[in-house]
Design a protein around this motif. Sequence first.
Motif, short mmCIF file in Angstrom:
data_model
loop_
_atom_site.label_atom_id
_atom_site.label_comp_id
_atom_site.label_asym_id
_atom_site.label_seq_id
_atom_site.Cartn_x
_atom_site.Cartn_y
_atom_site.Cartn_z
N THR A 160 8.04 -6.95 9.85
CA THR A 160 8.78 -7.38 8.65
C THR A 160 8.65 -6.40 7.50
O THR A 160 9.31 -6.57 6.47
CB THR A 160 8.27 -8.75 8.18
OG1 THR A 160 6.86 -8.66 7.91
CG2 THR A 160 8.54 -9.81 9.24
N GLU A 161 7.76 -5.36 7.63
CA GLU A 161 7.61 -4.39 6.54
C GLU A 161 7.12 -3.07 7.10
O GLU A 161 6.64 -2.98 8.24
CB GLU A 161 6.65 -4.92 5.48
CG GLU A 161 5.25 -5.18 6.00
CD GLU A 161 4.33 -5.74 4.92
OE1 GLU A 161 4.83 -6.08 3.84
OE2 GLU A 161 3.11 -5.82 5.16
N VAL A 162 7.27 -2.04 6.27
CA VAL A 162 6.82 -0.69 6.62
C VAL A 162 5.60 -0.36 5.77
O VAL A 162 5.63 -0.50 4.54
CB VAL A 162 7.95 0.34 6.37
CG1 VAL A 162 7.44 1.76 6.58
CG2 VAL A 162 9.13 0.06 7.28
N THR A 163 4.54 0.08 6.42
CA THR A 163 3.28 0.36 5.73
C THR A 163 3.10 1.85 5.54
O THR A 163 3.85 2.68 6.08
CB THR A 163 2.11 -0.21 6.53
OG1 THR A 163 2.00 0.50 7.78
CG2 THR A 163 2.31 -1.70 6.82
N SER A 164 2.06 2.21 4.78
CA SER A 164 1.75 3.63 4.58
C SER A 164 1.34 4.28 5.89
O SER A 164 1.55 5.48 6.09
CB SER A 164 0.64 3.77 3.53
OG SER A 164 -0.53 3.07 3.95
N ALA A 165 0.73 3.52 6.79
CA ALA A 165 0.37 4.08 8.10
C ALA A 165 1.62 4.47 8.88
O ALA A 165 1.65 5.50 9.57
CB ALA A 165 -0.46 3.06 8.88
N ASP A 208 0.82 -1.22 0.00
CA ASP A 208 0.00 0.00 0.00
C ASP A 208 0.85 1.27 0.00
O ASP A 208 0.31 2.38 0.08
CB ASP A 208 -0.94 0.01 1.21
CG ASP A 208 -0.17 0.01 2.54
OD1 ASP A 208 1.06 -0.27 2.52
OD2 ASP A 208 -0.78 0.32 3.58
N VAL A 209 2.18 1.13 -0.08
CA VAL A 209 3.06 2.31 -0.07
C VAL A 209 3.27 2.77 -1.51
O VAL A 209 3.73 2.00 -2.36
CB VAL A 209 4.42 1.99 0.59
CG1 VAL A 209 5.35 3.18 0.48
CG2 VAL A 209 4.20 1.60 2.05
N ASP A 210 2.91 4.02 -1.78
CA ASP A 210 3.11 4.63 -3.10
C ASP A 210 4.09 5.79 -2.92
O ASP A 210 3.71 6.88 -2.49
CB ASP A 210 1.78 5.14 -3.65
CG ASP A 210 1.91 5.65 -5.09
OD1 ASP A 210 3.07 5.80 -5.56
OD2 ASP A 210 0.87 5.94 -5.71
N LEU A 211 5.36 5.54 -3.25
CA LEU A 211 6.39 6.55 -3.00
C LEU A 211 6.22 7.77 -3.90
O LEU A 211 6.52 8.90 -3.49
CB LEU A 211 7.79 5.94 -3.21
CG LEU A 211 8.20 4.87 -2.19
CD1 LEU A 211 9.62 4.38 -2.48
CD2 LEU A 211 8.13 5.43 -0.77
#
Length: 752
Positions: free
Chosen positions: A717-722, A680-683
């Motif tokens: 294990t991951e970085v989210t948009s939140a 869900d991450v849109d850089l």
Amino acid sequence: MAEPEITLTARLSPSAVDTRRGVVRLHPEVLDALGLRAWDAVRLTGGRVTAALAAAADRAAQPGVVLLDDVTLSNLGLREGAEVVVAPVPVAPARTVTVSGSRLAMTAVPPETLRLALTGKVLTLGDAVSLLPQDLAPPPGADVSAARRGLSAAIGLTWTNELITVTGTDPAGPVAVQPSTVVQWRGGARTGEPTAALASGPTAPGGAVPAPAEAPAPPPAGEPPAVADLVGARDAARRLGEWLDLAFRHPDLLSRLGAASRLGVLVTGPSGVGKATLTRSVAHSVAAEVVELVAPSVAALEAGAAARRVHEAVELAVGTARRGTPCVLLVSDVDALLPASSPPPLATVALDALRAAVPTPGLALVATSAHPEAVDSRLRDPDLVDRELTLALPDTATRADLLRVLLRDVPVKSTVDLTAVAERTPGFVAADLVALRREAAVRAALRHHGGNREDEPRIAQEDLLGALDTVRPISMSTSDTLRVGGLTLDDVGDLGEVKQSLTEAVLWPLQYPDSFARLGVQPPRGVLLYGPPGCGKTFLVRALAGSGRLNVLSVKGAELLDKWVGESERAVRELFRRAAQAAPTLVFLDEVDALAPRRGQSSDSGVADRVVAALLTELDGVQPMRDVVVLGATNRPELVDPALLRPGRLERLVYVPPPDADARAAILRSSARNTPLAEDVDLDALAAELDGYSAADCAALVREAALTAMRESLAATEVTSAHLATARERVRPSLDPAQLAALAAYAETRQS
């Protein structure tokens, strides 16, 4: 696992107990960090590598300081305040140790007494060692009292000032002298063998053996290289050979033509370029003996002992010449013995001794110095040294030829490209390339030891290139260098116009000097890089250095300022001298507005004004800069003295603008390349919302998002948009709109 090492600041030990005993004092915390116990051996790396015994300093001492005695500091080739790399080192018991010393010591001290004095000490090839026994922590088998009695009887009251030089060890590397070690004088007696002088010579009162009237010079440690192998110095060798031939073999011809037959030469050039080797090789080619006086070792002695050492060397050279053998008196690093600033009384004594020796038929004086400006002007009197030779820094072609000579008798793979290695070694001199060969040989040996031992071990291209990771040129050993980390300009996203401007102004003059010469134009002397803070100016410099494979001297503006009169200007001159010796070099002046503010507006008693004047003199003074480009960086270009921005100085001004949306997206992707991102991450969308964020802010945002994920769960294990949204609440934009407007206006004014 790699051995631990710590970089410390060298300070002269104030304790008289440690004087000349080869002992260094480390803070107890440093000993623990290195895994050392008291009286373990350490390797010390400075201008050269040596070893010593480590003991604990007082806990009140500074942890970042290593206390050394004067002899150890001299062995390192450093001065007080320089950086020293300290690491544990294994020490092998010595099977044999060969040393040389003064004529008095070599004829009066029996090898058995010499071994008693050296027992328990850590010795490295080329080190100067005191005869004071190791009595701070005597090893088993040491007889300190017998050593003191024997040395006092042999030499007299001055035995505590005597220094000897280690000329050979078996095995190689740091060794410790044991009661079973065979100790011998170079070219003389050894333990277990009687000497003629001691067995049958008359004894003086007190048991000392008088020195013979004319003691023979100790033989050299090895035959010097042939003159034909002096790559890059053949012209200087030819001229020196012609002078020596005239002075030794045709003095009558000089006399008939009205010229004095005496010869005094000053050989100058960067440290490690081969000044002393040149002298020995040329002297050998004309069948002349060499008597060498190592000035730094003499200068480290007490005044009386130093004067005796000078007179002994001069008497030995004069005696050799009078016996009909041509002799060259070589005074290496003469600036240590005859400094230009505040010369000690010893300088006058040494000059008088040299002046009396030079007229001797068959005797020539050759002095060497890496700092000719720091030599007492009296040495250049017409009756002493009236000629000068300068050895230049090797260029790429010369370095390739030097590597061919050094690797001529070494098994190397056919795929080795020495020209490619030479291109990767800017600023390297002959001594640096010898160190490179040694490190490459170690790497090849380790690879062979761990692989197929049936194949013949050979040095490969990867060994030579890998050695560049650990071997630094001598000219950069005391300098702050910029960590490149494999970056190139290709790793810099966007900023195409900025990269092109820097390539033209910095890389082209250093990589294509022939093109500038062919077109008859002078390349730019310097560049000013300006822009808002956090927008990648230092990152650009690192990428630029990586692309050009340059030596980079990095200096913060305020680091060169000193409260003492004249010290700031001296620091500027020293900076550019080091840059010239390490050429091609990029001098990076970060925060240049602190170093060169507008003159007449400071309240520091004129220190800043004098620093600006010194900087301008170095940029376009009488001595032109070659293969040196200056790059300044600042957030406040309007505060920089206008004289520094005129043509011929920092004439190219390059504006680094704040990142736009596309650049911010590239920065985010680069910063997150090792960070697992959720789907869900849109850089790209995030970058469009980060108006006012600098490059540093974007990197901090990714880092804070990863920490936010860890706060929620250490098993994340991951970085989210939140997580990124939460991080945006903590990491705010740092760019000031008013500053951005002022910088943009300044850039538009300069362009128009």
